[in-house]
Design a protein around this motif. Structure first.
Motif, PDB file in Angstrom:
ATOM      1  N   ILE A  99      22.056  30.424  -3.438  1.00  0.00           N
ATOM      2  CA  ILE A  99      22.156  29.629  -2.218  1.00  0.00           C
ATOM      3  C   ILE A  99      23.186  28.534  -2.464  1.00  0.00           C
ATOM      4  CG2 ILE A  99      20.911  28.168  -0.585  1.00  0.00           C
ATOM      5  CD1 ILE A  99      18.460  30.009  -2.025  1.00  0.00           C
ATOM      6  N   PHE A 100      24.343  28.705  -1.846  1.00  0.00           N
ATOM      7  CA  PHE A 100      25.411  27.722  -1.997  1.00  0.00           C
ATOM      8  C   PHE A 100      25.176  26.582  -1.018  1.00  0.00           C
ATOM      9  CE2 PHE A 100      27.344  31.465  -3.823  1.00  0.00           C
ATOM     10  CZ  PHE A 100      28.016  30.941  -4.915  1.00  0.00           C
ATOM     11  N   VAL A 101      25.355  25.381  -1.510  1.00  0.00           N
ATOM     12  CA  VAL A 101      25.187  24.213  -0.650  1.00  0.00           C
ATOM     13  C   VAL A 101      26.535  23.509  -0.543  1.00  0.00           C
ATOM     14  CG1 VAL A 101      23.903  22.083  -0.259  1.00  0.00           C
ATOM     15  CG2 VAL A 101      22.827  23.976  -1.511  1.00  0.00           C
ATOM     16  N   ASP A 102      27.159  23.687   0.619  1.00  0.00           N
ATOM     17  CA  ASP A 102      28.409  22.977   0.891  1.00  0.00           C
ATOM     18  C   ASP A 102      28.039  21.531   1.208  1.00  0.00           C
ATOM     19  OD1 ASP A 102      30.998  22.323   1.544  1.00  0.00           O
ATOM     20  OD2 ASP A 102      30.931  23.250   3.533  1.00  0.00           O
ATOM     21  N   THR A 103      28.844  20.600   0.724  1.00  0.00           N
ATOM     22  CA  THR A 103      28.520  19.183   0.930  1.00  0.00           C
ATOM     23  C   THR A 103      29.733  18.447   1.505  1.00  0.00           C
ATOM     24  OG1 THR A 103      29.259  18.504  -1.273  1.00  0.00           O
ATOM     25  CG2 THR A 103      26.963  19.205  -1.078  1.00  0.00           C
ATOM     26  N   PRO A 104      29.495  17.302   2.135  1.00  0.00           N
ATOM     27  CA  PRO A 104      30.631  16.494   2.582  1.00  0.00           C
ATOM     28  C   PRO A 104      31.427  16.020   1.363  1.00  0.00           C
ATOM     29  CG  PRO A 104      28.573  15.723   3.579  1.00  0.00           C
ATOM     30  CD  PRO A 104      28.202  16.676   2.485  1.00  0.00           C
ATOM     31  N   GLY A 105      32.711  15.809   1.552  1.00  0.00           N
ATOM     32  CA  GLY A 105      33.542  15.327   0.456  1.00  0.00           C
ATOM     33  C   GLY A 105      33.085  13.954  -0.030  1.00  0.00           C
ATOM     34  N   LEU A 106      33.369  13.682  -1.292  1.00  0.00           N
ATOM     35  CA  LEU A 106      32.993  12.396  -1.885  1.00  0.00           C
ATOM     36  C   LEU A 106      34.176  11.451  -1.836  1.00  0.00           C
ATOM     37  CD1 LEU A 106      31.136  13.993  -4.889  1.00  0.00           C
ATOM     38  CD2 LEU A 106      30.056  12.665  -3.060  1.00  0.00           C
ATOM     39  N   PHE A 107      34.006  10.335  -1.175  1.00  0.00           N
ATOM     40  CA  PHE A 107      35.084   9.343  -1.039  1.00  0.00           C
ATOM     41  C   PHE A 107      34.436   7.975  -0.946  1.00  0.00           C
ATOM     42  CE2 PHE A 107      34.525   8.542   3.559  1.00  0.00           C
ATOM     43  CZ  PHE A 107      33.713   9.613   3.891  1.00  0.00           C
ATOM     44  N   ARG A 108      35.260   6.962  -0.923  1.00  0.00           N
ATOM     45  CA  ARG A 108      34.751   5.595  -0.804  1.00  0.00           C
ATOM     46  C   ARG A 108      34.352   5.324   0.633  1.00  0.00           C
ATOM     47  NH1 ARG A 108      35.554   1.790  -4.884  1.00  0.00           N
ATOM     48  NH2 ARG A 108      37.462   2.301  -5.998  1.00  0.00           N
ATOM     49  N   PRO A 109      33.049   5.232   0.911  1.00  0.00           N
ATOM     50  CA  PRO A 109      32.620   5.121   2.310  1.00  0.00           C
ATOM     51  C   PRO A 109      32.885   3.753   2.906  1.00  0.00           C
ATOM     52  CG  PRO A 109      30.715   5.161   0.849  1.00  0.00           C
ATOM     53  CD  PRO A 109      31.922   5.253  -0.022  1.00  0.00           C
ATOM     54  N   ARG A 110      33.228   3.722   4.176  1.00  0.00           N
ATOM     55  CA  ARG A 110      33.443   2.457   4.881  1.00  0.00           C
ATOM     56  C   ARG A 110      32.365   2.260   5.943  1.00  0.00           C
ATOM     57  NH1 ARG A 110      37.826   2.659   8.138  1.00  0.00           N
ATOM     58  NH2 ARG A 110      37.936   4.906   7.956  1.00  0.00           N
ATOM     59  N   ARG A 111      32.139   3.305   6.729  1.00  0.00           N
ATOM     60  CA  ARG A 111      31.231   3.166   7.863  1.00  0.00           C
ATOM     61  C   ARG A 111      29.859   3.735   7.523  1.00  0.00           C
ATOM     62  NH1 ARG A 111      34.080   6.945  12.099  1.00  0.00           N
ATOM     63  NH2 ARG A 111      33.780   8.374  10.363  1.00  0.00           N
ATOM     64  N   ARG A 112      28.909   3.497   8.433  1.00  0.00           N
ATOM     65  CA  ARG A 112      27.572   4.058   8.259  1.00  0.00           C
ATOM     66  C   ARG A 112      27.631   5.582   8.117  1.00  0.00           C
ATOM     67  NH1 ARG A 112      21.974   3.771   9.447  1.00  0.00           N
ATOM     68  NH2 ARG A 112      21.927   1.554   9.888  1.00  0.00           N
ATOM     69  N   LEU A 113      28.442   6.204   8.991  1.00  0.00           N
ATOM     70  CA  LEU A 113      28.544   7.666   8.928  1.00  0.00           C
ATOM     71  C   LEU A 113      29.071   8.111   7.562  1.00  0.00           C
ATOM     72  CD1 LEU A 113      28.516  10.525  10.142  1.00  0.00           C
ATOM     73  CD2 LEU A 113      30.750  10.055  11.159  1.00  0.00           C
ATOM     74  N   ASP A 114      30.077   7.423   7.063  1.00  0.00           N
ATOM     75  CA  ASP A 114      30.637   7.772   5.746  1.00  0.00           C
ATOM     76  C   ASP A 114      29.560   7.686   4.664  1.00  0.00           C
ATOM     77  OD1 ASP A 114      32.972   7.695   7.199  1.00  0.00           O
ATOM     78  OD2 ASP A 114      33.686   5.815   6.334  1.00  0.00           O
ATOM     79  N   ARG A 115      28.788   6.607   4.723  1.00  0.00           N
ATOM     80  CA  ARG A 115      27.758   6.417   3.692  1.00  0.00           C
ATOM     81  C   ARG A 115      26.710   7.519   3.762  1.00  0.00           C
ATOM     82  NH1 ARG A 115      28.626   1.035   5.277  1.00  0.00           N
ATOM     83  NH2 ARG A 115      26.807   1.026   6.651  1.00  0.00           N
ATOM     84  N   ALA A 116      26.323   7.879   4.985  1.00  0.00           N
ATOM     85  CA  ALA A 116      25.325   8.941   5.144  1.00  0.00           C
ATOM     86  C   ALA A 116      25.876  10.275   4.629  1.00  0.00           C
ATOM     87  CB  ALA A 116      24.909   9.052   6.609  1.00  0.00           C
ATOM     88  N   MET A 117      27.185  10.506   4.853  1.00  0.00           N
ATOM     89  CA  MET A 117      27.801  11.749   4.383  1.00  0.00           C
ATOM     90  C   MET A 117      27.830  11.810   2.858  1.00  0.00           C
ATOM     91  SD  MET A 117      30.887  11.935   7.211  1.00  0.00           S
ATOM     92  CE  MET A 117      32.044  12.783   6.160  1.00  0.00           C
ATOM     93  N   VAL A 118      28.255  10.714   2.252  1.00  0.00           N
ATOM     94  CA  VAL A 118      28.358  10.696   0.790  1.00  0.00           C
ATOM     95  C   VAL A 118      26.959  10.807   0.161  1.00  0.00           C
ATOM     96  CG1 VAL A 118      29.010   9.256  -1.188  1.00  0.00           C
ATOM     97  CG2 VAL A 118      30.579   9.518   0.744  1.00  0.00           C
ATOM     98  N   ALA A 119      25.982  10.151   0.791  1.00  0.00           N
ATOM     99  CA  ALA A 119      24.611  10.265   0.282  1.00  0.00           C
ATOM    100  C   ALA A 119      24.113  11.706   0.400  1.00  0.00           C
ATOM    101  CB  ALA A 119      23.683   9.316   1.052  1.00  0.00           C
ATOM    102  N   ALA A 120      24.469  12.377   1.492  1.00  0.00           N
ATOM    103  CA  ALA A 120      24.063  13.774   1.666  1.00  0.00           C
ATOM    104  C   ALA A 120      24.688  14.646   0.581  1.00  0.00           C
ATOM    105  CB  ALA A 120      24.474  14.277   3.051  1.00  0.00           C
ATOM    106  N   ALA A 121      25.923  14.335   0.218  1.00  0.00           N
ATOM    107  CA  ALA A 121      26.606  15.126  -0.811  1.00  0.00           C
ATOM    108  C   ALA A 121      25.926  14.949  -2.173  1.00  0.00           C
ATOM    109  CB  ALA A 121      28.076  14.729  -0.886  1.00  0.00           C
ATOM    110  N   TRP A 122      25.685  13.705  -2.562  1.00  0.00           N
ATOM    111  CA  TRP A 122      25.035  13.482  -3.859  1.00  0.00           C
ATOM    112  C   TRP A 122      23.603  13.994  -3.844  1.00  0.00           C
ATOM    113  CZ3 TRP A 122      27.689  13.350  -7.947  1.00  0.00           C
ATOM    114  CH2 TRP A 122      28.921  12.679  -8.010  1.00  0.00           C
ATOM    115  N   GLY A 123      22.955  13.920  -2.688  1.00  0.00           N
ATOM    116  CA  GLY A 123      21.603  14.478  -2.554  1.00  0.00           C
ATOM    117  C   GLY A 123      21.611  15.982  -2.794  1.00  0.00           C
ATOM    118  N   GLY A 124      22.630  16.650  -2.289  1.00  0.00           N
ATOM    119  CA  GLY A 124      22.770  18.091  -2.506  1.00  0.00           C
ATOM    120  C   GLY A 124      22.930  18.408  -3.976  1.00  0.00           C
ATOM    121  N   ALA A 125      23.708  17.589  -4.660  1.00  0.00           N
ATOM    122  CA  ALA A 125      23.919  17.800  -6.092  1.00  0.00           C
ATOM    123  C   ALA A 125      22.617  17.583  -6.858  1.00  0.00           C
ATOM    124  CB  ALA A 125      25.007  16.852  -6.601  1.00  0.00           C
ATOM    125  N   ALA A 126      21.852  16.576  -6.445  1.00  0.00           N
ATOM    126  CA  ALA A 126      20.615  16.247  -7.168  1.00  0.00           C
ATOM    127  C   ALA A 126      19.604  17.383  -7.095  1.00  0.00           C
ATOM    128  CB  ALA A 126      20.011  14.962  -6.589  1.00  0.00           C
TER     129      ALA A 126
END
Ligand SMILES: Nc1nc2c(ncn2[C@@H]2O[C@H](COP(=O)(O)OP(=O)(O)OP(=O)(O)O)[C@@H](O)[C@H]2O)c(=O)[nH]1
Ligand SMILES: [Mg+2]
Length: 302
Positions: free
Chosen positions: A56-83
């Motif tokens: 089961i492959f889990v595609d995640t949002p790219g990891l970058f320096r977040p600025r907005r709320r949406l960016d932070r939620a995306m980056v958190a989703a990516a690291w959550g996928g890795a965890a």
């Protein structure tokens, strides 16, 4: 027969080719792809079979320096996928090498992925001369203890089979987690919204793709076999609505046509697609928009 099943998280900088690899692994378009950064916003699962293994492959949002709320939620989703994954695949772009962004990701991996199986996939090898690859691989392996290194082109399919075969062997023994014929678990309404967002992203310039979101409001399967789909595009400003509509509504019309054509092919039936643009100045701070995207609103809290 002993079966295996597990999760493989694809992580990397925006644009690394994660969604392209997911689609290539699954053999169908599950996750949208554009040439722009930050296309994927949430975790998207795609299922591949390799011998006795279900990966089961889990595609995640790219990891970058977040600025907005949406960016932070995306980056958190990516690291959550890795965890949550059995194996993490870090994707790097061959022609860009070790960027600052890659260095930051390696730092976080070093802090959080101790004892985990992390593989390196150097992607887009079709864009570089093969001479640079060995040096890049050595450099990266000196920075992090990767379990294995692969040189691939997610787009052309080079090296993808080797990677899949290796991943299959890394999957823990256990029953398959999805029915044999299932390749994705995103609801069709969400896939349909993503397809429209892909067409909007391809057509709109600069910041606009990052200031909008698409939701499927209704889906009606009609007696004649066709589907009637209504979607709302949320934008933050009046000016954005104007650009999205275009002269005499030309832009939104072209987007709707492109999205409809792809949906019809995917669903193998006629589709009537209706797009409505709504100005919603605060949509980037509305919890409902996040759950519709498959993101955790509270992940965006600072
Ligand atoms: N030349 C080349 N281009 C590739 C390859 N893999 C992906 N691309 C292109 O790179 C761009 C980004 O691909 P995506 O799959 O959307 O990248 P991503 O990592 O999912 O990006 P985000 O969702 O923004 O994090 C697209 O234009 C792809 O066609 C490859 O192997 N070679
Ligand atoms: Mg993506």
């Amino acid at each position: 027969m002993t079966t295996r099943a597990g999760f493989v998280a694809l992580i990397g900088e925006p644009n690394a080719g994660k969604s392209t690899l997911l689609n290539q692994m699954v053999g169908a378009k599950v996750s949208i792809v554009t040439h722009k950064v930050q296309t994927t916003r949430a975790r998207i699962r795609g299922v591949a079979l390799e011998g006795d293994a279900q990966i089961i492959f889990v595609d995640t949002p790219g990891l970058f320096r977040p600025r907005r709320r949406l960016d932070r939620a995306m980056v958190a989703a990516a690291w959550g996928g890795a965890a949550d994954a059995d194996v993490i695949v870090l994707m790097i772009e061959a022609h860009r090498g070790v960027t600052e962004g890659v260095e930051r990701i390696l730092e976080t991996l070093t802090e959080t992925a101790e004892g985990r199986t992390v593989a390196l996939a150097i992607n887009k090898i079709d864009r570089v001369k093969s001479g640079v690859l060995l040096g890049l691989s050595q450099d990266l392996n000196a920075r992090f203890p990767f379990a294995q290194t692969f040189m691939i082109s997610a787009e052309k399919g080079y090296g993808v089979e080797d990677l899949r075969a290796w991943l299959a062997g890394e999957m823990p023994e256990g029953p398959w987690l999805y029915p044999e014929d299932q390749i994705a678990d995103l609801p069709m309404r969400m896939i349909a919204a993503e397809i429209t967002r892909e067409k909007l992203t391809l057509r709109l310039h600069q910041e606009l793709p990052y200031q909008l979101t698409v939701e499927t409001e209704s889906w009606e399967d009609r007696k004649d076999g066709s589907a009637r789909i209504e979607q709302t595009v949320y934008v933050a400003r009046d000016g954005h609505k104007g650009i999205l509509l275009g002269k005499k509504g030309e832009t939104i019309k072209a987007v709707g046509q492109a999205a409809r054509a792809e949906l019809e092919e995917m669903l193998d039936r006629r589709v009537h697609l209706f797009l409505q643009v709504k100005v919603r100045p605060n949509w980037l701070d509305e919890a409902a928009r996040y759950s519709a995207m498959g993101l955790d609103f509270s992940d965006g809290n600072t």
